[in-house]
Scaffold this active site. Sequence first.
Site, mmCIF file in Angstrom:
data_model
loop_
_atom_site.group_PDB
_atom_site.id
_atom_site.type_symbol
_atom_site.label_atom_id
_atom_site.label_comp_id
_atom_site.label_asym_id
_atom_site.label_seq_id
_atom_site.Cartn_x
_atom_site.Cartn_y
_atom_site.Cartn_z
ATOM 1 N N CYS A 175 -3.098 -1.369 -0.356
ATOM 2 C CA CYS A 175 -4.024 -2.258 0.370
ATOM 3 C C CYS A 175 -3.516 -2.692 1.734
ATOM 4 C CB CYS A 175 -4.290 -3.523 -0.439
ATOM 5 S SG CYS A 175 -4.884 -3.223 -2.086
ATOM 6 N N HIS A 181 -5.899 -9.830 3.413
ATOM 7 C CA HIS A 181 -4.638 -9.243 2.924
ATOM 8 C C HIS A 181 -3.698 -8.765 4.027
ATOM 9 C CE1 HIS A 181 -2.863 -7.151 -0.900
ATOM 10 N NE2 HIS A 181 -2.184 -8.194 -0.494
#
Length: 584
Positions: free
Chosen positions: A76, A137
């Site tokens: 990610c 993120h």
Amino acid sequence: MLRARKMRTLLLLLLFIYEARSHAVSTPNFVLLMADDLGIGDPGCYGNKTLRTPNIDRLARGGVKLTQHLAASPLCTPSRAAFMTGRYPIRSGMASRSQVGVFVFSASSGGLPHSEITFAKLLKNQGYSTALIGKWHLGTSCHNRTDLCHHPLSHGFDYFHGLPVTNLRDCKPGEGSVFTRALRLLVFLPLQVIAITLLTLAVLRWLGLVQVPPCIFFCLFFLAALVLGGLLCFLHYFRPLNCFLMRNRDITQQPMSYDNLTQRLTADAAQFIQRNAKTPFLLVLAFLHMHTALFSSKDFAGKSKHGAYGDAAEEMDWSVGQILDVLDELKLANNTLVYFSSDQGAHVEEVTIKGEGHGGSNGIYKGGKANNWEGGIRVPGILRWPGVIQAGLEIDEPTSNMDIFPTVAKLAGSPLPEDRIIDGRDLMPLLQGRSHRSDHEFLFHYCNFYLNAVRWHPQNSTSIWKAFFFTPKFFPEGANGCFATHVCFCHGQYVTYHDPPLLFDISQDPRERNPLTPTSQPRFREILETMQEAAARHAETLRDVPNQLSLGNLIWKPWLQMCCSSSGLFCQCDWEKQVGRGSH
Ligand SMILES: *[C@@H]1O[C@H](CO)[C@@H](O)[C@H](O)[C@H]1NC(C)=O
Ligand SMILES: *[C@@H]1O[C@H](CO)[C@@H](O)[C@H](O)[C@H]1NC(C)=O
Ligand SMILES: *[C@@H]1O[C@H](CO)[C@@H](O)[C@H](O)[C@H]1NC(C)=O
Ligand SMILES: *[C@@H]1O[C@H](CO)[C@@H](O)[C@H](O)[C@H]1NC(C)=O
Ligand SMILES: *[C@@H]1O[C@H](CO)[C@@H](O)[C@H](O)[C@H]1NC(C)=O
């Protein structure tokens, strides 16, 4: 002859129409939809017959479907850093040298450096309204809890509503912990050692063999209580401290509630489009789906043929449909480039204690999230822009999620930054059929900080060579993933190094089953030499930059912890309801 002339006239006419149209749509809107951990084997338009994704399929029918679209990283944080900047994550320091390749705490000091330029920053300078809704993120703050140096608002977004870190099992009560293994090492092992020591001392003392002063017992008990207390605190506070929703600079819900979460974020995304219908806009809708903890609202729970994963996927597809509907209702579809992708392949090792698969499908491809087999990086890639991009086209050339950066910049009329290397390539020539070749002759597949494999699509051939310098050790033997460690790691004892590198021709062997040898491929050495030279040239373009995922930048720093309080409750509040009615 006549046919050729007619063809030419037709082409000229098409070119004229295109020029006229491109004039009319000189500043398109952008809607970039990014799923989390969705596999290429999941959407119906990529061949899944049992998972229902009518809206993603509708998007694909109206645009181009890329069948060799590659995430710049199988994890990610680095993948999203590359997506946002058009650059390999190693260039921004978003490539970890340790086993932890992503941020797990909201109060870590690492993140996308301010010196990096996101496509949002470029578009904001071109007068676009820009929003990121959903998962970020890429870090939060650097020095104190209010500087928000890595936050979306510091990277070109006017509006942010979502989760600064990521959805995690630990965010949902009763879902278990992603830290199970680490806790065993850090907590249960020391506890066992203390218990055994205590027992041994007690027995020895009872037998009268040694004199043990009582303070030793006391100290050992104290130590055990400390370790146990630490564990309980961690488990109790992890959720509020890391799983919260923000709207711009403020916390709106801590801990985050899963009730109608997709519906809330979707409604907010739709409202952003409505508010900005008359000005050019960029919307990045980064879904919390399909990362675990899986969740779905009442309308979707238990409705799919694929358990909790299928329910969540179908809810995400519903959300895609809502966004497409809003574009249609506002007559913006023809003036909007819509992109749909996933940050990496499905997480195949994600299996619950009961044995239910909570990871998606990577179709025919090997491996998945956290490794560079095709299953980890070959992701869905759909682009739609009616009237500009031909509908129903399928393109099998290698493309990257880094390509969105230069593509979007060019369409918005923004020059590319000249003081840095941009690894992405403009996709429009390929999407409009003006070119039949990908501009990527070489692509470099990194596993965190480590160059894992090189992909070579020679200019004069249809071959796609892929050479691995190392491969993860799958466990158990014959499995399709690293089931002992839950994800594959990138170096040391967890990988097998290959010299000569392991070579495949992906165009002939997309499942990566048959490594080539000097016997099966007479040009074996020549091909590898070319690829190794390319890797060496690429390595020369890398600069030393601060490591954003160093241990010091990954750990929890209490002074960076954001915490809201209402009615005297520590780190608990819920102002989400006001968001929907917000005046922004
Ligand atoms: C936080 O850091 C920023 C930038 O370093 C500074 O301007 C600000 O005053 C600091 N805030 C507090 C509360 O210390
Ligand atoms: C979720 O949304 C549905 C439909 O809008 C509504 O009926 C329901 O009350 C909502 N649930 C919660 C917990 O807010
Ligand atoms: C469709 O998706 C589900 C959920 O990921 C998966 O279990 C199934 O194997 C997929 N089917 C195909 C044909 O890939
Ligand atoms: C949008 O473009 C398509 C394809 O060029 C065309 O058929 C359609 O009529 C256009 N719609 C609008 C509202 O202009
Ligand atoms: C492709 O071109 C390179 C040089 O540009 C040459 O060495 C190679 O033999 C060619 N390959 C094929 C398959 O023609």
